[in-house]
Design a protein around this motif. Structure first.
Motif, PDB file in Angstrom:
ATOM      1  N   SER A  56      -5.288  96.026  67.405  1.00 18.77           N
ATOM      2  CA  SER A  56      -6.525  95.437  66.890  1.00 18.77           C
ATOM      3  C   SER A  56      -7.611  95.456  67.952  1.00 18.77           C
ATOM      4  O   SER A  56      -8.775  95.761  67.673  1.00 18.77           O
ATOM      5  N   ILE A  57      -7.233  95.135  69.184  1.00 19.51           N
ATOM      6  CA  ILE A  57      -8.205  95.130  70.277  1.00 19.51           C
ATOM      7  C   ILE A  57      -8.698  96.542  70.548  1.00 19.51           C
ATOM      8  O   ILE A  57      -9.898  96.774  70.729  1.00 19.51           O
ATOM      9  N   GLU A  58      -7.796  97.500  70.559  1.00 20.64           N
ATOM     10  CA  GLU A  58      -8.185  98.884  70.821  1.00 20.64           C
ATOM     11  C   GLU A  58      -9.038  99.455  69.692  1.00 20.64           C
ATOM     12  O   GLU A  58      -9.855 100.340  69.918  1.00 20.64           O
ATOM     13  N   GLY A  59      -8.872  98.956  68.487  1.00 23.17           N
ATOM     14  CA  GLY A  59      -9.640  99.442  67.345  1.00 23.17           C
ATOM     15  C   GLY A  59     -11.089  98.996  67.359  1.00 23.17           C
ATOM     16  O   GLY A  59     -11.936  99.584  66.697  1.00 23.17           O
ATOM     17  N   GLN A  60     -11.382  97.960  68.119  1.00 25.08           N
ATOM     18  CA  GLN A  60     -12.763  97.466  68.170  1.00 25.08           C
ATOM     19  C   GLN A  60     -13.574  98.303  69.148  1.00 25.08           C
ATOM     20  O   GLN A  60     -13.061  98.799  70.147  1.00 25.08           O
ATOM     21  N   SER A  61     -14.849  98.445  68.847  1.00 28.13           N
ATOM     22  CA  SER A  61     -15.700  99.211  69.756  1.00 28.13           C
ATOM     23  C   SER A  61     -15.954  98.390  71.011  1.00 28.13           C
ATOM     24  O   SER A  61     -16.067  97.178  70.963  1.00 28.13           O
ATOM     25  N   ARG A  62     -16.027  99.066  72.120  1.00 26.92           N
ATOM     26  CA  ARG A  62     -16.224  98.387  73.398  1.00 26.92           C
ATOM     27  C   ARG A  62     -17.701  98.212  73.731  1.00 26.92           C
ATOM     28  O   ARG A  62     -18.046  97.457  74.616  1.00 26.92           O
ATOM     29  N   LEU A  63     -18.566  98.938  73.032  1.00 28.14           N
ATOM     30  CA  LEU A  63     -19.980  98.839  73.327  1.00 28.14           C
ATOM     31  C   LEU A  63     -20.610  97.729  72.506  1.00 28.14           C
ATOM     32  O   LEU A  63     -20.260  97.504  71.358  1.00 28.14           O
ATOM     33  N   VAL A  64     -21.551  97.076  73.102  1.00 28.53           N
ATOM     34  CA  VAL A  64     -22.291  96.032  72.419  1.00 28.53           C
ATOM     35  C   VAL A  64     -23.721  96.515  72.287  1.00 28.53           C
ATOM     36  O   VAL A  64     -24.363  96.896  73.266  1.00 28.53           O
ATOM     37  N   GLU A  65     -24.210  96.553  71.076  1.00 28.24           N
ATOM     38  CA  GLU A  65     -25.574  97.018  70.853  1.00 28.24           C
ATOM     39  C   GLU A  65     -26.549  95.879  71.102  1.00 28.24           C
ATOM     40  O   GLU A  65     -26.390  94.784  70.586  1.00 28.24           O
ATOM     41  N   THR A  66     -27.539  96.167  71.920  1.00 28.07           N
ATOM     42  CA  THR A  66     -28.569  95.173  72.192  1.00 28.07           C
ATOM     43  C   THR A  66     -29.924  95.829  72.031  1.00 28.07           C
ATOM     44  O   THR A  66     -30.066  97.040  72.120  1.00 28.07           O
ATOM     45  N   SER A  67     -30.906  95.012  71.805  1.00 31.58           N
ATOM     46  CA  SER A  67     -32.257  95.555  71.713  1.00 31.58           C
ATOM     47  C   SER A  67     -32.829  95.620  73.126  1.00 31.58           C
ATOM     48  O   SER A  67     -32.530  94.770  73.960  1.00 31.58           O
ATOM     49  N   PRO A  68     -33.642  96.602  73.409  1.00 32.21           N
ATOM     50  CA  PRO A  68     -34.219  96.704  74.755  1.00 32.21           C
ATOM     51  C   PRO A  68     -35.156  95.534  75.014  1.00 32.21           C
ATOM     52  O   PRO A  68     -35.744  94.982  74.079  1.00 32.21           O
ATOM     53  N   PRO A  69     -35.279  95.123  76.269  1.00 26.28           N
ATOM     54  CA  PRO A  69     -36.172  93.991  76.553  1.00 26.28           C
ATOM     55  C   PRO A  69     -37.622  94.365  76.254  1.00 26.28           C
ATOM     56  O   PRO A  69     -38.027  95.513  76.401  1.00 26.28           O
ATOM     57  N   GLU A  70     -38.349  93.393  75.796  1.00 25.35           N
ATOM     58  CA  GLU A  70     -39.748  93.642  75.489  1.00 25.35           C
ATOM     59  C   GLU A  70     -40.520  93.789  76.797  1.00 25.35           C
ATOM     60  O   GLU A  70     -40.423  92.956  77.686  1.00 25.35           O
TER      61      GLU A  70
END
Length: 103
Positions: A56-70
């Motif tokens: 289950s842990i390996e199936g999750q994506s490791r990247l976290v999407e964030t918005s660029p700072p303003e």
């Protein structure tokens, strides 16, 4: 010493059971639960659970999407910069005033 402790604990349970019918029921229920045989889980079961969790842990994506700072645009005009700073200070004062007002 442990015999004395066990004896005092038993006397305390007896006094509690005599003082309240609800306490007596709770004590009986606890004794019945303690006497019930427990389910034995073999080591293979824990290994299977660990493997499923790892999958289950390996199936999750490791990247976290964030918005660029303003990014604030560079202001060449000094008057506009003074207005921006003044507005930022006014917001900070208003925020501080609201926080002090709530407490």
């Amino acid at each position: 010493m442990s015999d004395e402790y066990a004896e005092r604990a038993q006397r305390a349970r007896d006094l509690l059971a005599r003082s309240s019918p609800a306490a007596a029921r709770a004590i009986r229920a606890r004794e019945q639960e303690a006497a019930r045989p427990r389910r034995v889980v073999e080591e293979g079961r824990w290994a299977w659970i660990d493997a499923k969790v790892q999958q289950s842990i390996e199936g999750q994506s490791r990247l976290v999407e964030t918005s660029p700072p303003e990014v604030e645009p560079k202001v060449e005009d000094e008057e506009a910069e003074r207005r921006r700073v003044s507005l930022a200070r006014a917001r900070m004062r208003a925020r501080a005033y609201r926080q002090n007002d709530k407490s």
